[in-house]
Design an enzyme around this catalytic site. Structure first.
Site, PDB file in Angstrom:
ATOM      1  N   ARG A 143       0.725  -1.046   0.016  1.00 51.62           N
ATOM      2  CA  ARG A 143       0.053  -0.129  -0.140  1.00 51.62           C
ATOM      3  C   ARG A 143       1.078   1.212   0.014  1.00 51.62           C
ATOM      4  NH1 ARG A 143      -4.790   2.381  -1.463  1.00 51.62           N
ATOM      5  NH2 ARG A 143      -6.056   3.290   0.487  1.00 51.62           N
TER       6      ARG A 143
ATOM      7  N   THR B 235      -8.695   0.411  -9.609  1.00 50.89           N
ATOM      8  CA  THR B 235      -8.251  -0.848  -9.273  1.00 50.89           C
ATOM      9  C   THR B 235      -8.218  -2.023 -10.123  1.00 50.89           C
ATOM     10  OG1 THR B 235      -9.767  -2.178  -7.819  1.00 50.89           O
ATOM     11  CG2 THR B 235      -8.490  -0.527  -6.753  1.00 50.89           C
TER      12      THR B 235
ATOM     13  N   SER C  76     -10.298  -0.311   0.427  1.00 49.90           N
ATOM     14  CA  SER C  76     -11.520  -1.445   0.496  1.00 49.90           C
ATOM     15  C   SER C  76     -10.937  -2.644  -0.356  1.00 49.90           C
ATOM     16  CB  SER C  76     -12.638  -0.817  -0.128  1.00 49.90           C
ATOM     17  OG  SER C  76     -13.222   0.517   0.428  1.00 49.90           O
TER      18      SER C  76
ATOM     19  N   GLY D 193     -13.401   0.379  -5.844  1.00 47.35           N
ATOM     20  CA  GLY D 193     -13.632   1.209  -4.960  1.00 47.35           C
ATOM     21  C   GLY D 193     -14.606   0.708  -3.654  1.00 47.35           C
TER      22      GLY D 193
END
Length: 598
Positions: free
Chosen positions: A113, A409, A481, A504
């Site tokens: 991340r 994503t 998420s 998302g």
């Protein structure tokens, strides 16, 4: 927790790297798919291994790596490198990722991340008057860019588990970047609909050829700048992005941005480290579901929803006319509201925020979920009145964060011939991230896009004098998420499947509903992905337009749900092991993904 796999090879055999000559990549003749927003897909069966990704060229790269003797981690590196080229709007080396890996014995969670630079603070997204910036004003700026982590994470996973040489795994992406690939309808449509990207000079010159018209579907697009950057990464490792000329170029583009310059430094890039976290593995009747811990909110929120549903008697049959029924959807949406209320209060980077009661599993305790499920009425929606619960003691009283958008994503699922598996979700957040294209200082056309992941932090640092758990802090990783998921059979410990999705905050709904369809409704991987979506992030219920019978929508309105029709473009990838031991994979009909295997 141990998961045993009957075909596991001796560890020493897994770690012997093959030479570059062990992998011969051949660029496939794959044409872009149709312009349809929903294209029926057959599902794919494989005997020994399978790879699922959001673009056929990326899937094929992973397939060729597995055919050459690579394992699941090797294939993930190759797939992600190609995705950054052919699906740049979703993920790439300028972003971050979460990767779950099963090595045949145990599960590891690799955290790539993004991280907030050392110089930023709680007021990063506040204006001079202390008011939050407009969301898109913050996105398209230098302030939104976090220190990227995907490459560092993949390199760490590969050093521990890879079989093929690191250098060879970038061959597909470098080849396609040099020789060109056909622009897909999804990339073309994303470029056509985005007004902000063309304001970046490098992006306009590359993707719009200096004009207002984006590159056309089917046009051959080469990316020489990215080819050169990937070549250096292949030869010298992930430090190429974090030190030296390419890092200097990234810092300059962020810190000199015309709209709210950022404050990222070479020290931030050099100091970044991918982490190995303990996965969260939660019993769920006959399955054990493993997912990512905080800073992801995915697994906790998914399993809260599923745990509450298991506490409730079914109002009616879950499926009606090939879609989830109104009664089942009512309970699912109400459980989602309660789970998101907890998410918005408690979940953030665990290096900065303690779990309630000192353990994130307090949010999943059956007794706690029973109390939460009791709040779900059988005949009336709670609307936006869902409040967080009290699962355990807190040292700090956190405020409930105001809702704000989440996007983006791409997901990769892989099961290799020896039963090892990957579930990896990767992101630059919004479509095209911060809309900053970086060429690494090469001076060549193209490059890679930088993320806007810092907008996943709460713009507001406190509410009514209480701090928000997911507020901006230096060195902190924003809450996500992303929900990469591995499924195991509880009794035997055998791997059952790998799945995940972009989308998302809606990733949580997509993943939860898919798990229910796979376990409870007797659907295979493709049938589960074909089902229509309905989600809620608080008040309104967003329903996939044109996919539900009118009587189902009427039923939801009778419960008091406020219905809004819209596109819900998930990008689910699922690989499941069937009763006969073979694999069966599904790819979301709303996107361009496919499954390949032998």
């Amino acid at each position: 927790m141990l998961h045993h796999w009957k075909n596991l090879l001796p560890l020493g055999l897994l770690l012997l790297p093959l030479s570059a000559a062990g992998f011969r990549y051949e660029a496939p003749a794959i044409s872009p798919e149709t312009e349809s927003g929903f294209e029926e897909k057959p599902g794919w069966e494989a005997e020994t291994f399978a790879v699922a990704a959001a673009n056929p060229l990326a899937t094929d790269a992973g397939y060729q790596v597995l055919k050459a003797g690579g394992n699941a981690i090797d294939a993930a590196v190759a797939v992600q490198a190609v995705l950054g080229l052919v699906e740049p709007q979703s993920s790439g080396i300028g972003g971050g990722s979460f990767l779950l890996h099963f090595d045949g014995d145990s599960v590891q969670a690799f955290d790539g991340r993004e991280m907030a630079p050392a110089a930023v603070g709680e007021g990063l997204f506040l204006d001079d008057n202390g008011e939050p910036l407009a969301f898109m004003e913050a996105v398209v700026s230098g302030r939104s860019v976090g220190v990227p982590g995907t490459l560092k994470m993949l390199e760490k996973a590969h050093r521990e588990h890879g079989a093929l040489a690191w250098e060879t795994l970038f061959t597909p992406a470098i080849t396609l970047a040099e020789e060109g690939f056909k622009v897909s309808p999804r990339l073309h449509q994303s470029l056509a609909s985005d007004e902000a990207l063309r304001n970046d000079p490098l992006a306009k010159a590359f993707y719009y050829q200096g004009k207002d018209t984006p590159v056309a579907t089917g046009e051959m697009l080469k990316n020489p700048a990215l080819a050169e950057i990937l070549r250096q990464i292949a030869q010298h490792g992930s430090n190429v992005l974090h030190e030296g000329a390419i890092a200097e170029d990234l810092v300059e583009r962020v810190n000199t941005h015309r709209n709210h310059p950022g404050d990222i430094s070479l020290d931030d890039l050099a100091a970044y480290d991918a982490l190995i976290r303990e996965p969260m593995c939660t019993p769920w009747l006959q399955w054990e579901v493993c997912g990512f811990p905080p800073p992801s909110s995915g697994h906790l929120t998914v399993m809260q929803i599923l745990g509450m549903l298991d506490q409730k008697a079914m109002l009616e049959a879950p499926l009606d006319n090939g879609a989830p029924s109104g009664g089942w959807l009512h309970q699912f949406l109400e459980a989602s509201r309660l789970a998101f209320a907890d998410r918005n209060r408690y979940i953030a980077d665990p290096d900065f925020v303690d779990a309630p009661g000192g353990d994130w599993n307090t949010l999943l305790a059956p007794s706690y979920l029973a109390k939460r499920a009791a709040l779900i009425s059988s005949d009336k929606s709670m609307g936006n009145e869902a409040k967080p619960g009290n699962p355990g003691e807190l040292d700090v009283s956190w405020a409930v964060a105001p809702s704000q958008p989440e996007y983006g994503t791409s997901h990769i699922s892989i099961v290799d011939a020896d039963g090892r598996a990957v579930a990896m979700t990767s992101s630059i957040e919004q479509a095209f991230g911060s809309r900053i294209l970086a060429d690494g200082g090469t001076g060549l056309a193209g490059g890679y896009l930088l993320n806007n992941q810092l907008t996943d932090f709460s713009f507001v640092p406190e509410v009514d004098g209480k701090p928000v758990a997911n507020r901006v802090e230096a060195g902190k990783r924003p809450r996500s998420s992303m929900s990469p998921t591995l499924i195991f059979e509880r009794e035997s410990g055998e791997l059952m499947g790998s799945l995940g999705s972009p989308g998302g905050a809606a990733i949580i709904h997509y993943t939860a509903r898919t798990l229910v369809a796979l376990r409870d409704w007797g659907l295979n991987a493709q049938e589960a992905l074909d089902l229509p979506h309905a989600i809620t992030l608080g008040d309104h219920v967003f329903v996939e337009a044109g996919r539900f019978p009118e009587e189902t929508l009427d039923a939801l309105e009778d419960y008091g749900h406020k219905i809004t029709l819209r596109e819900l473009t998930s990008g689910l990838q699922v690989i499941m092991r069937q009763d006969d031991g073979a694999l069966f994979g599904g790819a979301d009909p709303r996107r361009e993904g496919v499954v390949m295997g032998d």
